[in-house]
Design a protein around this motif. Structure first.
Motif: not given
Length: 595
Positions: A296-324
């Motif tokens: 409710a405090n940040v702008s729509e662009r910031s919300n989109s940045s948060i959503r996409y960065f969280l998905k990208m970060w978690s996807s990379v971590s999950e992939t690295l975990i299974f490969i390792f």
């Protein structure tokens, strides 16, 4: 797929070649020696000439960039594997993504072991718990279905506390009995070691469960019932409130607003680990708290940045975990025991299934929405093990059978991920388990949910029943009067979630990605909602009638009149809120009928 495998082999060989490079020995540069000079400054009449220094055209200093270079290469490998998986036709429909990533890790680890004749690098416990696990848990907590989570909080705690204790004691004591039956090979395994191993092998891995359940889109109620993490609640709540307060002062610097979401959540996780609390619960609580106020405090662009960065970060971590996880399987520390390995596999299945059946039989006696047998089967069968067990087993102090524990943990992980992970999707389709909705709720659905909440709260208020709707309504009043005024900027305090849903639908309609048709604004009550209303009325209406005085006395008339006016005023306020939600032109009179 063939080109992907070839690229993976080339990558593995390249990693091996780069890691075998050593720093070249520094040799003194050839110095220019002047020729011996004669009296006239020359030698044999030839003028003196200086020999030029050697010119270095190409050099390799791999050790200078080794750490970041190899990190980038591993992330590149994970991304290529993920990209090839989703471009491989029908493979994603049969094999879960986690299985393919583990197979890629096994292949890369085998190539490294074959070339170097030594064990490939392993996934350390610190790297897993401090860097790879937090992004995945943060993503799951930030996008947690809050309504279903809090409505089923009692059931989740019931499964988490008693279910974990049931599995730990059951598996640990049973394995100790197996060791007593095989004294020749397992006689040196003590009861403490068996209980310790039972505690780590009973830990269901959130990474594996989230990965498989997200692919199948299992309904949120079953998804939340598989959570098993407690502790660190108040610490996560504190950091979440501080993050919300900080985001209130970021309108002039909107580009830095998403950074606070990651910093405060990660700081809550690290602080909990430092204090030996549950970092998983802390970061989930922090994420849930932040989502309610930061958006409710940040702008729509910031919300989109948060959503996409969280998905990208978690996807990379999950992939690295299974490969390792696949790479780390190729080791020289394995020890085998048919009795111990087979008993562990069987006991993990039996004790989890029996625990789910027993705990569900008790919890269904007090739940309005019963946990069906199909849901119980998915909860019991979805107990996948993963990198958490693998990282914990290496933290055990050295003793003669530690290598057996490592081997057994790897076998359990491979069995649950490959066998259970590959068969759970056909079983979900066969049993017709309820799936979760992938689309956002429409405006009419949000209005209907708000209307039912106010209706049930009003009924509980009238009959004097303090149920979950009553306490939820009290928390909403406290949130609206105090928390939102303190944590949210003034211009956004009155913006409701219905307006946000409407804005999201408008954006989706402009993008053209998703269903945007708005359903009818009125529909009949669902069967569970009708059952809830009947249950509250049947159990508490007679108490309400008994509290009514048959006659009025002049000594108590003013007290009854005050209570009656207070009740009518509270109901009138609640109906006014409902009318405002529905968009009515005027609120009903507070002296009109309740229902």
């Amino acid at each position: 797929m063939a080109s992907l495998l070839v690229s993976l082999l080339i990558y593995a060989c390249f990693v091996v070649g780069c890691s075998s490079l050593t720093r070249p020995v520094d040799t003194p540069e050839p110095q220019s020696q002047p020729l011996s000079l004669g009296q006239n400054g020359s030698s044999d009449g030839v003028p003196s000439v200086d020999v030029p220094m050697a010119l270095r055209v190409f050099s390799v200093d791999y050790h200078h960039v080794q750490a970041p270079f190899e990190i980038v290469l591993w992330i590149m490998l994970a991304s290529l594997a993920k990209l090839g998986f989703h471009w491989s036709g029908r493979v994603p429909a049969v094999v879960p993504e986690s299985c393919l990533l583990i197979m890629v890790g096994l292949l890369v680890g085998g190539v490294i072991y074959g070339v170097r004749h030594s064990a490939p690098p392993t996934l350390s416990a610190d790297a897993f718990f401090l860097f790879l696990l937090p992004p995945i848990v943060l993503d799951a907590g930030y996008f947690l279905p809050g309504r279903l989570f809090f409505e089923n909080l009692g059931t989740i705690l019931w499964y988490a506390v008693l279910g974990t204790l049931w599995n730990v004691l059951g598996i640990g004591l049973s394995l100790y009995g197996v060791c007593l039956l095989c004294p020749s090979s397992l006689g040196d395994v003590s009861l403490l070691h068996c209980l310790l191993f039972g505690s780590l092998i009973a830990a269901v891995d959130p990474v594996a469960v989230l990965s498989v359940f997200e692919e199948m889109h299992v309904n949120e109620q079953v998804f939340e019932s598989t959570s098993r993490h407690l502790g660190g609640f108040f610490l996560g709540l504190f950091f979440g409130l501080v993050a919300a307060l900080t985001s209130r002062f970021t309108p002039r610097v909107p580009v830095i607003a998403p950074l606070f979401v990651f910093l405060y959540s990660y700081l809550s996780y690290l602080t909990s680990e430092m204090l030996h609390l549950s970092g998983i619960m802390a970061i989930v609580t922090c994420a849930v708290t932040m989502k309610q106020y930061v958006e409710a405090n940040v702008s729509e662009r910031s919300n989109s940045s948060i959503r996409y960065f969280l998905k990208m970060w978690s996807s990379v971590s999950e992939t690295l975990i299974f490969i390792f996880l696949g790479v780390s399987t190729i080791q020289d520390v394995h020890m085998w025991s048919w009795a111990f390995v087979c008993a562990t596999l069987l006991l993990c299945l039996l004790w989890r299934a029996s625990g789910v059946l027993l705990l569900t039989a008790v919890v269904n006696k007090v739940r309005r929405n019963k946990v069906t047998f199909r849901d119980q089967f998915i909860i019991a069968y979805g107990g996948l093990r993963g990198a958490i067990c693998f990282s914990l087993v290496f933290l055990i102090d050295d003793f003669p059978k530690k290598r057996l524990f490592i081997t057994t943990t790897i076998i359990v992980i491979l069995f649950t991920v490959f066998v259970q992970g590959m068969t759970i999707k056909p079983l979900v389709d066969l049993l017709d388990v309820k799936r979760k909705k992938r689309a956002l709720p429409t405006v009419s659905e949000e209005i209907h949910s708000r209307l039912i909440d106010h209706l049930l709260s009003g009924i509980e208020d009238v009959v004097g029943y303090w149920g979950q709707h009553y306490w939820k309504d009290k928390f909403e009043q406290f949130n609206r009067k105090f928390l939102r005024r303190f944590l949210i900027r003034e211009e956004h305090q009155d913006r409701s979630s219905i307006l946000r849903v409407h804005q999201e639908l408008e954006r989706r309609e402009q993008r053209g990605d998703g269903e945007t048709a708005v359903k009818a604004s009125s529909r009949l009550l669902l069967p569970d909602e009708m059952d809830s209303i009947r249950r509250i009325l049947s159990m508490n209406l007679h108490n309400f009638n008994n509290r009514q005085m048959p006659t009025y006395s002049r000594h108590t008339l003013h007290q009854d009149l005050d209570r009656t006016l207070h009740r009518h005023m509270s109901l009138g306020e609640r109906r006014s809120q409902t009318a405002a939600i529905l968009g009515l032109s005027r609120a009903p009179s507070p002296h009109s009928s309740v229902v």
